[in-house]
Design a protein around this motif. Structure first.
Motif, PDB file in Angstrom:
ATOM      1  N   GLN A   1      -1.042  12.180  -9.274  1.00 57.79           N
ATOM      2  CA  GLN A   1      -2.190  12.857  -8.662  1.00 57.79           C
ATOM      3  C   GLN A   1      -2.544  14.220  -9.277  1.00 57.79           C
ATOM      4  O   GLN A   1      -3.708  14.575  -9.333  1.00 57.79           O
TER       5      GLN A   1
ATOM      6  N   ALA B   1       0.830  -1.212   0.000  1.00 60.13           N
ATOM      7  CA  ALA B   1       0.000   0.000   0.000  1.00 60.13           C
ATOM      8  C   ALA B   1       0.860   1.256   0.000  1.00 60.13           C
ATOM      9  O   ALA B   1       0.515   2.260  -0.640  1.00 60.13           O
ATOM     10  N   GLY B   2       1.970   1.212   0.708  1.00 62.08           N
ATOM     11  CA  GLY B   2       2.872   2.357   0.714  1.00 62.08           C
ATOM     12  C   GLY B   2       3.435   2.642  -0.667  1.00 62.08           C
ATOM     13  O   GLY B   2       3.503   3.796  -1.098  1.00 62.08           O
TER      14      GLY B   2
ATOM     15  N   ASP C   1       0.125  15.878   7.365  1.00 54.74           N
ATOM     16  CA  ASP C   1      -0.136  15.879   5.919  1.00 54.74           C
ATOM     17  C   ASP C   1      -1.493  15.250   5.589  1.00 54.74           C
ATOM     18  O   ASP C   1      -2.234  15.764   4.748  1.00 54.74           O
ATOM     19  N   VAL C   2      -1.786  14.121   6.223  1.00 52.76           N
ATOM     20  CA  VAL C   2      -3.078  13.457   5.993  1.00 52.76           C
ATOM     21  C   VAL C   2      -4.218  14.403   6.367  1.00 52.76           C
ATOM     22  O   VAL C   2      -5.195  14.561   5.615  1.00 52.76           O
TER      23      VAL C   2
ATOM     24  N   LEU D   1     -11.500   6.346  -2.727  1.00 52.22           N
ATOM     25  CA  LEU D   1     -10.958   6.341  -4.095  1.00 52.22           C
ATOM     26  C   LEU D   1     -11.882   5.582  -5.036  1.00 52.22           C
ATOM     27  O   LEU D   1     -12.084   5.993  -6.183  1.00 52.22           O
TER      28      LEU D   1
ATOM     29  N   VAL E   1      -9.749   5.051   3.003  1.00 51.80           N
ATOM     30  CA  VAL E   1      -9.346   5.925   1.900  1.00 51.80           C
ATOM     31  C   VAL E   1      -9.476   5.170   0.575  1.00 51.80           C
ATOM     32  O   VAL E   1      -9.868   5.748  -0.445  1.00 51.80           O
TER      33      VAL E   1
ATOM     34  N   MET F   1      -6.554  11.342  -4.268  1.00 58.40           N
ATOM     35  CA  MET F   1      -5.289  10.658  -4.574  1.00 58.40           C
ATOM     36  C   MET F   1      -4.170  11.156  -3.668  1.00 58.40           C
ATOM     37  O   MET F   1      -3.352  10.369  -3.177  1.00 58.40           O
ATOM     38  N   ALA F   2      -4.131  12.474  -3.469  1.00 55.61           N
ATOM     39  CA  ALA F   2      -3.093  13.039  -2.602  1.00 55.61           C
ATOM     40  C   ALA F   2      -3.252  12.547  -1.163  1.00 55.61           C
ATOM     41  O   ALA F   2      -2.269  12.232  -0.484  1.00 55.61           O
ATOM     42  N   LEU F   3      -4.495  12.474  -0.722  1.00 55.27           N
ATOM     43  CA  LEU F   3      -4.773  11.932   0.613  1.00 55.27           C
ATOM     44  C   LEU F   3      -4.267  10.498   0.724  1.00 55.27           C
ATOM     45  O   LEU F   3      -3.604  10.120   1.696  1.00 55.27           O
ATOM     46  N   ALA F   4      -4.535   9.695  -0.292  1.00 59.15           N
ATOM     47  CA  ALA F   4      -4.089   8.303  -0.286  1.00 59.15           C
ATOM     48  C   ALA F   4      -2.567   8.211  -0.314  1.00 59.15           C
ATOM     49  O   ALA F   4      -1.972   7.344   0.329  1.00 59.15           O
ATOM     50  N   GLY F   5      -1.941   9.108  -1.050  1.00 53.82           N
ATOM     51  CA  GLY F   5      -0.479   9.127  -1.086  1.00 53.82           C
ATOM     52  C   GLY F   5       0.112   9.418   0.285  1.00 53.82           C
ATOM     53  O   GLY F   5       1.079   8.777   0.705  1.00 53.82           O
ATOM     54  N   GLU F   6      -0.493  10.347   1.002  1.00 54.36           N
ATOM     55  CA  GLU F   6       0.008  10.678   2.343  1.00 54.36           C
ATOM     56  C   GLU F   6      -0.248   9.537   3.324  1.00 54.36           C
ATOM     57  O   GLU F   6       0.575   9.264   4.200  1.00 54.36           O
ATOM     58  N   VAL F   7      -1.403   8.885   3.199  1.00 54.59           N
ATOM     59  CA  VAL F   7      -1.668   7.722   4.054  1.00 54.59           C
ATOM     60  C   VAL F   7      -0.655   6.624   3.750  1.00 54.59           C
ATOM     61  O   VAL F   7      -0.197   5.917   4.654  1.00 54.59           O
ATOM     62  N   GLY F   8      -0.256   6.510   2.491  1.00 54.40           N
ATOM     63  CA  GLY F   8       0.781   5.546   2.131  1.00 54.40           C
ATOM     64  C   GLY F   8       2.103   5.851   2.829  1.00 54.40           C
ATOM     65  O   GLY F   8       2.795   4.939   3.287  1.00 54.40           O
ATOM     66  N   GLU F   9       2.429   7.133   2.939  1.00 56.01           N
ATOM     67  CA  GLU F   9       3.666   7.499   3.644  1.00 56.01           C
ATOM     68  C   GLU F   9       3.562   7.179   5.136  1.00 56.01           C
ATOM     69  O   GLU F   9       4.535   6.765   5.766  1.00 56.01           O
ATOM     70  N   LEU F  10       2.380   7.366   5.683  1.00 52.65           N
ATOM     71  CA  LEU F  10       2.143   7.004   7.090  1.00 52.65           C
ATOM     72  C   LEU F  10       2.320   5.498   7.292  1.00 52.65           C
ATOM     73  O   LEU F  10       2.978   5.045   8.244  1.00 52.65           O
TER      74      LEU F  10
ATOM     75  N   LYS G   1       2.705  21.379   9.974  1.00 55.57           N
ATOM     76  CA  LYS G   1       3.148  20.940   8.650  1.00 55.57           C
ATOM     77  C   LYS G   1       2.896  22.037   7.611  1.00 55.57           C
ATOM     78  O   LYS G   1       3.708  22.223   6.690  1.00 55.57           O
TER      79      LYS G   1
ATOM     80  N   TYR H   1      -4.795  17.291   3.765  1.00 53.66           N
ATOM     81  CA  TYR H   1      -5.516  16.899   2.549  1.00 53.66           C
ATOM     82  C   TYR H   1      -6.962  16.507   2.839  1.00 53.66           C
ATOM     83  O   TYR H   1      -7.845  16.744   2.015  1.00 53.66           O
TER      84      TYR H   1
ATOM     85  N   GLY I   1       0.858   4.106  -2.835  1.00 50.76           N
ATOM     86  CA  GLY I   1       0.738   5.519  -2.484  1.00 50.76           C
ATOM     87  C   GLY I   1       1.766   6.380  -3.216  1.00 50.76           C
ATOM     88  O   GLY I   1       1.457   7.490  -3.662  1.00 50.76           O
TER      89      GLY I   1
ATOM     90  N   ILE J   1       0.824  12.491   9.900  1.00 48.21           N
ATOM     91  CA  ILE J   1      -0.545  12.737  10.362  1.00 48.21           C
ATOM     92  C   ILE J   1      -0.968  14.166   9.978  1.00 48.21           C
ATOM     93  O   ILE J   1      -2.115  14.407   9.572  1.00 48.21           O
TER      94      ILE J   1
END
Lengths: 117, 117, 117, 117
Positions: free
Chosen positions: A45, A34-35, D71-72, C41, C37, D31-40, C94, D75, A38, D69
């Motif tokens: 995006q 999942a990461g 960043d999430v 999507l 999330v 998509m940006a939200l999902a990308g940040e959750v991926g980083e988390l 942030k 977004y 992302g 958190i």
């Protein structure tokens, strides 16, 4: 040409050489997958759908997208290996299932019919 | 035994028969891939790491995890097809890159060294 | 009007009444957040950007998007509660950081400058 | 103390000053939200559940988790603003719905009952 089985063995060897089996539970690998997805989303995006269709022609973005696809594939292959799942067989089984749920007649050109394929 | 190329053709035919090419931009397919990975996470989220390692032996969860892996694979194969990327080659290239960044000596047993592989 | 603190307490009470603290580790909650999330999507993946901008006016999709946003918020609030993080403070910190990295002059109208905000 | 409404206005001003409204469709922001959750997820993926419960005490990982958190949240707040959704209200509505589906009696200590809360 190397195939998925070859890749699976290479990824497994990579992990074992580094003694990473201890971290490679299905739960952890699913998070890693999942990461990486992302990171792939982050590359796409802000693009319009049309820009995204041309992304591989971009000299900067193209290689980054390819690298992210590579990462996603590595973790998916590793996850399937740990779970004992054959990726191609699992996908074909799901595709056969989708064919009965989304018949050509009912689903043609209908985005709201393609939640799962 | 069908391989990734066979699967790619089957997924492509499935999409074309339903006139879904119009929806299958890289951007949209990446979102769909992420959505399916989200469903996979949902199957594993409350399990302990140990439970996740045994998930395929569970008569209810096992088939659900396999089906989600199938969905993830379908969208990854379709996305790679649309982008013109060879999944196995992209993964092998990334693995070779990771081998230089995470040498066996430096990375052995170190989870903090495995952000990308 | 209830605020984030009120919501945090309500979600915490909801979890405690059901004895779910045992499942609510940061790791598990982050997975649950990602799963929600993913559902969000899935509601937006086949829409054009223009359609997505009008999604709340759709009598079927609007309530579904709102429900997914609700689910995402619940897990984010719960995760922050378990981690001892103040969501608004973390976001403002942030944002202040992003303001120095993406100055108005450099970032105006440039999508490639907005990876993190 | 700033609240969600204050944060929403700050994030909106941040985007408008940089002329980023053009990129901030619901689709792109999701998509940006999902990308940040991926980083988390990437910060937590190799930790045991027990380690994840102590992550904020780690001098290196703690600030990184807090930043993710943040960043999430940025977004999610921006997405809700663009959609015209009140985050707290949406979450409370979903929580009320979950309370009827997962009664205390039926759901106590049962992880398989908590797919949505």
């Amino acid at each position: 040409m190397p195939n998925v089985e070859d890749l699976t063995e290479r990824v497994r060897a990579f992990a074992h050489e580094r003694d990473w089996q201890q971290f490679h539970t299905p739960k952890n690998l699913a998070m890693a997958l999942a990461g990486e997805v992302g990171e792939l989303l982050a590359e796409l995006q802000w693009l319009t759908p049309e820009q995204s269709a041309q992304v591989m022609a971009d000299p900067e973005l193209g290689p980054r997208v390819r690298a992210e696809i590579g990462d996603v594939t590595i973790y998916l292959v590793r996850l399937a290996d740990v779970l004992g799942i054959d990726l191609v067989q699992a996908a074909l089984a799901k595709l056969a299932d989708s064919a009965t749920r989304y018949t050509v007649e009912a689903a043609r050109g209908r985005a709201d019919k393609i939640k799962d394929a």
